[in-house]
Write a protein that holds these residues in place. Structure first.
Motif, PDB file in Angstrom:
ATOM      1  N   GLU A 148       0.826  -1.213   0.000  1.00 50.28           N
ATOM      2  CA  GLU A 148       0.000   0.000   0.000  1.00 50.28           C
ATOM      3  C   GLU A 148       0.858   1.260   0.000  1.00 50.28           C
ATOM      4  N   TYR A 149       1.936   1.242   0.759  1.00 43.51           N
ATOM      5  CA  TYR A 149       2.838   2.397   0.821  1.00 43.51           C
ATOM      6  C   TYR A 149       3.509   2.640  -0.530  1.00 43.51           C
ATOM      7  N   TYR A 150       3.988   1.583  -1.171  1.00 43.34           N
ATOM      8  CA  TYR A 150       4.647   1.723  -2.475  1.00 43.34           C
ATOM      9  C   TYR A 150       3.652   2.204  -3.539  1.00 43.34           C
ATOM     10  N   THR A 151       2.441   1.662  -3.520  1.00 44.88           N
ATOM     11  CA  THR A 151       1.428   2.063  -4.494  1.00 44.88           C
ATOM     12  C   THR A 151       1.073   3.539  -4.350  1.00 44.88           C
ATOM     13  N   LYS A 152       0.949   4.004  -3.119  1.00 44.33           N
ATOM     14  CA  LYS A 152       0.623   5.414  -2.889  1.00 44.33           C
ATOM     15  C   LYS A 152       1.733   6.319  -3.410  1.00 44.33           C
ATOM     16  N   LEU A 153       2.990   5.934  -3.150  1.00 39.35           N
ATOM     17  CA  LEU A 153       4.116   6.725  -3.650  1.00 39.35           C
ATOM     18  C   LEU A 153       4.170   6.721  -5.171  1.00 39.35           C
ATOM     19  N   LYS A 154       3.936   5.572  -5.778  1.00 37.50           N
ATOM     20  CA  LYS A 154       4.049   5.477  -7.231  1.00 37.50           C
ATOM     21  C   LYS A 154       2.988   6.316  -7.927  1.00 37.50           C
ATOM     22  N   ILE A 155       1.797   6.386  -7.366  1.00 42.57           N
ATOM     23  CA  ILE A 155       0.746   7.227  -7.942  1.00 42.57           C
ATOM     24  C   ILE A 155       1.184   8.693  -7.931  1.00 42.57           C
ATOM     25  N   LEU A 156       1.773   9.134  -6.821  1.00 45.24           N
ATOM     26  CA  LEU A 156       2.240  10.517  -6.733  1.00 45.24           C
ATOM     27  C   LEU A 156       3.389  10.769  -7.698  1.00 45.24           C
ATOM     28  N   TRP A 157       4.306   9.816  -7.834  1.00 43.00           N
ATOM     29  CA  TRP A 157       5.422   9.981  -8.775  1.00 43.00           C
ATOM     30  C   TRP A 157       4.930  10.108 -10.209  1.00 43.00           C
ATOM     31  N   LYS A 158       4.027   9.228 -10.611  1.00 36.72           N
ATOM     32  CA  LYS A 158       3.539   9.254 -11.985  1.00 36.72           C
ATOM     33  C   LYS A 158       2.770  10.537 -12.282  1.00 36.72           C
ATOM     34  N   GLU A 159       2.019  11.014 -11.301  1.00 37.84           N
ATOM     35  CA  GLU A 159       1.292  12.263 -11.511  1.00 37.84           C
ATOM     36  C   GLU A 159       2.253  13.440 -11.630  1.00 37.84           C
ATOM     37  N   LEU A 160       3.328  13.411 -10.835  1.00 37.14           N
ATOM     38  CA  LEU A 160       4.324  14.473 -10.934  1.00 37.14           C
ATOM     39  C   LEU A 160       5.040  14.428 -12.277  1.00 37.14           C
ATOM     40  N   GLU A 161       5.269  13.237 -12.816  1.00 37.42           N
ATOM     41  CA  GLU A 161       5.926  13.120 -14.119  1.00 37.42           C
ATOM     42  C   GLU A 161       5.063  13.669 -15.249  1.00 37.42           C
ATOM     43  N   LEU A 162       3.746  13.684 -15.081  1.00 38.48           N
ATOM     44  CA  LEU A 162       2.886  14.281 -16.096  1.00 38.48           C
ATOM     45  C   LEU A 162       3.138  15.787 -16.222  1.00 38.48           C
ATOM     46  N   TYR A 163       3.489  16.413 -15.089  1.00 39.57           N
ATOM     47  CA  TYR A 163       3.745  17.851 -15.100  1.00 39.57           C
ATOM     48  C   TYR A 163       5.211  18.175 -15.372  1.00 39.57           C
ATOM     49  N   ARG A 164       6.100  17.294 -14.888  1.00 41.96           N
ATOM     50  CA  ARG A 164       7.535  17.537 -15.050  1.00 41.96           C
ATOM     51  C   ARG A 164       8.199  16.289 -15.612  1.00 41.96           C
ATOM     52  N   CYS A 165       8.051  16.090 -16.886  1.00 39.41           N
ATOM     53  CA  CYS A 165       8.687  14.951 -17.530  1.00 39.41           C
ATOM     54  C   CYS A 165      10.145  15.275 -17.826  1.00 39.41           C
ATOM     55  N   VAL A 166      10.952  14.225 -18.011  1.00 37.74           N
ATOM     56  CA  VAL A 166      12.360  14.424 -18.353  1.00 37.74           C
ATOM     57  C   VAL A 166      12.446  14.966 -19.772  1.00 37.74           C
ATOM     58  N   LEU A 167      13.136  16.101 -19.945  1.00 34.56           N
ATOM     59  CA  LEU A 167      13.237  16.734 -21.256  1.00 34.56           C
ATOM     60  C   LEU A 167      14.087  15.895 -22.200  1.00 34.56           C
TER      61      LEU A 167
END
Length: 456
Positions: A148-167
């Motif tokens: 549950e902890y890993y899933t919660k973190l991964k959701i936040l990471w993926k959402e952040l990557e939508l706004y700040r993807c690697v150029l």
């Protein structure tokens, strides 16, 4: 005379070819909502990604990016384009909330509609990026399982990557320096450290092992290793939980106890028991191998009425808080309770015989609260007075009403008080003592066995 093939009218491609962007299947529904949840003021990027995926499956993504412009009115495909454009617009508006739908429903083309949504909702992302970063920094395992902890973190990471993807490099000549792969690796290492850093203290061992690896494993591999560690502990506890729970559970007078008369035995077994003779007590019905006074009594065994009364009186002794019995005499060589044992002052000792938590270290208390003087009497008739107490947190463990006794040189954790105040269970193994929450079966503490004592 004209041939039959010349008289036959050829069917337009957009009516029969599913790969044509203007093709509409007869079963297409204009009132269909392609994306759930609907578009709101705060979920545009997630909604945008889901909508693009849905339109690509229907071969209609060219309508939103403007790559398929409207043909002239004289073009035979003009009407087909208008039908497909209206169908895509209907899918978009039915996937929005009512207030957003009313603001775009009067636009003529899908591409105009799409540009308006991007202009309105994609430029206020800097504040949401800051909120996401705060959520990631505040994310901890706590009461969650590793999954549950890993899933919660991964959701936040993926959402952040939508706004700040690697150029990425857009030069005509592809870059060969490997900078892009290094950026991806650095970001994944940051994710890995964040994941390991906020794990509970019970995962300190596996966390140290992973951090010493060079190169560091991927975040998926790290999650697998931590999950395996968790499964090993759960398997160990399930193996020992029944036996250890019986050993440390507090039994009340209303709980069922051991009954030596088993009514389910057959007549044959009863006759066989009469033939047994004990050489120790010179009585029948048992042998010396099963003589309880020699091998010990089972938990909760009632010997006779006289002993039952004495036993009931002893069970109530912990209720008298002015007499607290401690099993620490083997550690002491003098009445001052001073000892040369190195871990005595640096560790909490888990004691199954103590009725209260005790600490001589004032720095462990944030502030002390005066209590009614409580005499503490040891089996060697040494008496101390506790005048102060306070709660102490040790990682996820809450020690309630710890008595401050500066004359002591050891710190004790009462198993009886711990399991009764925070609703947990204590499991003793050969080398460790584990504390688990009963509700989530989550480890909240672990003590190692050092020189015969379980030290936290």
């Amino acid at each position: 005379m004209a041939s039959p093939s010349q008289n036959t009218t050829q069917t337009p491609d957009h009516l029969v070819n599913p790969t044509n962007p203007l093709y509409l299947h007869p079963g297409e529904n204009p009132t269909l909502a392609l994306v759930s949840p609907l578009l709101t003021e705060s979920n545009f990027h997630q909604w945008e990604r889901d909508m693009v995926v849905s339109l690509e499956t229907k071969n209609k993504e060219k309508f939103i990016d403007g790559n398929l412009s409207c043909p002239p009115i004289t073009d035979p495909l003009h009407e087909a384009w208008r039908r497909s454009n209206r169908m895509v617009m209907s899918w978009l508006t039915h996937s929005m909330t009512r207030s957003i739908k009313q603001s775009v429903m009067w636009m003529d083309t899908t591409s105009e509609n799409w540009r308006d949504l991007k202009d309105r909702f994609s430029h206020a992302d800097k504040f949401w990026i800051f909120d996401l970063q705060d959520q990631i920094l505040a994310c901890r395992q706590g009461d969650f399982s590793v999954f549950e902890y890993y899933t919660k973190l991964k959701i936040l990471w993926k959402e952040l990557e939508l706004y700040r993807c690697v150029l990425t490099c857009t030069c005509l000549t592809p870059c060969k320096c490997g900078l892009l792969s290094k950026l991806h690796k650095e970001r994944e290492d940051d994710y890995l450290i964040r994941f390991l850093r906020e794990l509970n203290e019970s995962y300190a061992q596996v966390r140290s092992q992973i951090m010493m690896l060079d190169p560091m494993p991927s975040i998926v591999k790290t999650f697998s290793m931590v999950l395996q560690h968790e499964c090993e502990f759960i398997g160990l506890i399930r193996k020992h939980s029944v036996l250890d729970s019986l050993a440390f559970a507090a039994m009340s007078p209303n709980q069922p106890r051991f009954n030596s008369s088993d009514k389910t035995n057959s007549n044959a077994s009863k006759n066989n028991s009469k033939n047994k003779f004990c050489e120790k007590c010179k009585k029948t019905n048992h042998t010396i191998e099963t003589f309880y006074f020699r091998i010990g009594f089972p938990a909760g065994y009632r010997k006779n009425k006289t002993n039952n009364k004495a036993s009931a009186k002893w069970i109530q002794l912990p209720l008298f808080r002015n007499w607290i019995w401690m099993a620490i005499l083997p550690m002491t060589n003098s009445l001052s309770l001073k000892t040369s044992t190195s871990y005595a002052s640096n560790h909490w000792i888990v004691d199954s015989g103590a009725t209260d938590h005790i600490s001589p270290t004032k720095s462990l208390f944030h502030n002390l609260r005066a209590t009614k003087p409580i005499p503490i009497k040891l089996p060697n008739h040494t008496t101390f007075i506790a005048n102060f107490s306070r709660n102490i947190h040790i990682s996820d463990l809450l020690l309630a009403d710890v008595l401050f006794v500066p004359e002591f040189s050891v710190t004790l954790i009462s198993v009886h008080k711990l399991v009764s105040t925070i609703d947990c269970m204590a499991v003793f193994c050969d080398s460790h003592c584990f504390f688990f929450q009963k509700s989530h079966f989550k480890m909240i503490g672990a003590a190692r066995k050092i020189d015969g004592f379980y030290c936290l």
